[in-house]
Design an enzyme around this catalytic site. Structure first.
Site, short mmCIF file in Angstrom:
data_model
loop_
_atom_site.label_atom_id
_atom_site.label_comp_id
_atom_site.label_asym_id
_atom_site.label_seq_id
_atom_site.Cartn_x
_atom_site.Cartn_y
_atom_site.Cartn_z
N TYR A 65 16.78 19.39 -68.09
CA TYR A 65 16.09 18.24 -67.51
C TYR A 65 14.66 18.15 -68.01
O TYR A 65 13.95 19.16 -68.08
CB TYR A 65 16.11 18.35 -65.98
CG TYR A 65 15.16 17.42 -65.29
CD1 TYR A 65 15.46 16.08 -65.15
CD2 TYR A 65 13.94 17.87 -64.81
CE1 TYR A 65 14.58 15.20 -64.53
CE2 TYR A 65 13.05 17.01 -64.19
CZ TYR A 65 13.37 15.68 -64.06
OH TYR A 65 12.50 14.83 -63.45
N ASP A 74 12.87 11.95 -57.34
CA ASP A 74 12.60 13.38 -57.19
C ASP A 74 12.60 13.98 -58.59
O ASP A 74 13.65 14.13 -59.19
CB ASP A 74 13.67 14.03 -56.32
CG ASP A 74 13.40 15.51 -56.07
OD1 ASP A 74 12.34 16.00 -56.50
OD2 ASP A 74 14.24 16.18 -55.46
N ASP A 100 17.74 10.61 -65.30
CA ASP A 100 17.04 11.77 -65.85
C ASP A 100 17.06 11.68 -67.36
O ASP A 100 18.02 11.18 -67.95
CB ASP A 100 17.71 13.07 -65.39
CG ASP A 100 17.47 13.37 -63.91
OD1 ASP A 100 16.54 12.77 -63.33
OD2 ASP A 100 18.20 14.21 -63.36
N TRP A 131 21.14 15.62 -62.88
CA TRP A 131 22.01 14.57 -63.38
C TRP A 131 22.27 14.71 -64.88
O TRP A 131 23.02 13.94 -65.46
CB TRP A 131 21.43 13.20 -63.06
CG TRP A 131 21.47 12.95 -61.59
CD1 TRP A 131 20.44 13.10 -60.72
CD2 TRP A 131 22.58 12.56 -60.81
NE1 TRP A 131 20.84 12.82 -59.45
CE2 TRP A 131 22.16 12.47 -59.47
CE3 TRP A 131 23.91 12.27 -61.10
CZ2 TRP A 131 23.01 12.11 -58.44
CZ3 TRP A 131 24.74 11.90 -60.07
CH2 TRP A 131 24.30 11.82 -58.76
N ASN A 155 19.15 12.53 -54.60
CA ASN A 155 18.26 12.79 -55.73
C ASN A 155 18.02 14.27 -56.04
O ASN A 155 17.20 14.57 -56.87
CB ASN A 155 16.92 12.08 -55.51
CG ASN A 155 16.13 12.62 -54.34
OD1 ASN A 155 16.48 13.61 -53.73
ND2 ASN A 155 15.04 11.95 -54.02
N ASP A 156 18.70 15.19 -55.38
CA ASP A 156 18.44 16.62 -55.60
C ASP A 156 19.46 17.28 -56.53
O ASP A 156 19.74 18.46 -56.41
CB ASP A 156 18.44 17.36 -54.26
CG ASP A 156 17.27 16.97 -53.39
OD1 ASP A 156 16.23 16.60 -53.96
OD2 ASP A 156 17.39 17.02 -52.17
N TRP A 178 21.42 8.14 -60.14
CA TRP A 178 21.41 7.82 -58.72
C TRP A 178 20.60 6.56 -58.54
O TRP A 178 19.84 6.18 -59.43
CB TRP A 178 20.89 8.97 -57.85
CG TRP A 178 19.40 9.19 -57.81
CD1 TRP A 178 18.53 8.72 -56.88
CD2 TRP A 178 18.62 9.98 -58.72
NE1 TRP A 178 17.25 9.15 -57.15
CE2 TRP A 178 17.29 9.93 -58.28
CE3 TRP A 178 18.92 10.72 -59.86
CZ2 TRP A 178 16.26 10.58 -58.93
CZ3 TRP A 178 17.89 11.37 -60.51
CH2 TRP A 178 16.58 11.30 -60.05
#
Length: 176
Positions: A161, A76, A120, A152, A148-149, A101
């Site tokens: 990000y 994601d 990320d 990170w 995944n939301d 993740w």
């Protein structure tokens, strides 16, 4: 209006004296079953079975800038391959996230399952190219390692990000 009340009271008392609650429920049940039999059958989806049959015929996508690439099954975010990086390394000027993740993706070319680490890349504003949101086998938010939301980049010095890489960290056992 008293006559109206008296009429319904007398009819209700007569029904209550001549029948029980159980017989009333049986009558209502028969009414529902009879009504359901008279109604036409509702449409249903037959695509589900066809979708599984067509899975084996799926075209294998080998383009790592496409969201359909097999390694991106739980990704994601934006693909680093479209942002100046590679499938497993961050673009220049960014740093890899300290937390990650994971997902398990099947490579259709060899039929094996691979453990993929999604990291990320942090430090520069969002890339904005090749955004993907695939949630195959994603888990709820209380299982953070497979969710995944989340941003990170929160553990890095800069929590900005940029994009996400998908590095293979293991191959599944073929125990059947």
């Amino acid at each position: 209006m008293k006559w109206f009340d008296d009429f319904f009271e007398s009819k209700s008392r007569r029904v209550a004296q001549s029948s029980s609650r159980r017989s009333a429920l049986i009558t209502i049940g028969k009414l529902f079953v009879g009504t359901a039999a008279a109604l036409p059958v509702l449409p249903f989806d037959r695509v589900g079975n066809s979708a599984h049959a067509a899975e084996g015929k799926k075209k294998v996508v080998e383009d790592d800038t496409s969201c359909d690439y097999w390694r991106y099954c739980a990704l994601d975010g934006f693909l680093c391959t479209c942002c100046g990086g590679t499938i497993s390394s961050c673009p220049p000027g960014t740093e890899i996230s300290k937390v990650t993740w994971v997902g398990t993706c099947r490579n259709p070319a060899d039929g094996k399952d691979y453990l993929i680490s999604y990291n990320d890349c942090c430090g520069v504003a969002s890339c904005g190219h090749c955004g993907c949101n695939r949630n195959e086998r994603e888990r709820p938010g209380y299982r953070l390692g497979v969710h995944n939301d989340i941003n990170w980049c929160m553990a890095n010095t800069s929590n900005s990000y940029n994009c996400t890489v998908a590095a293979i960290v293991g191959v599944g056992d073929a125990r059947n």
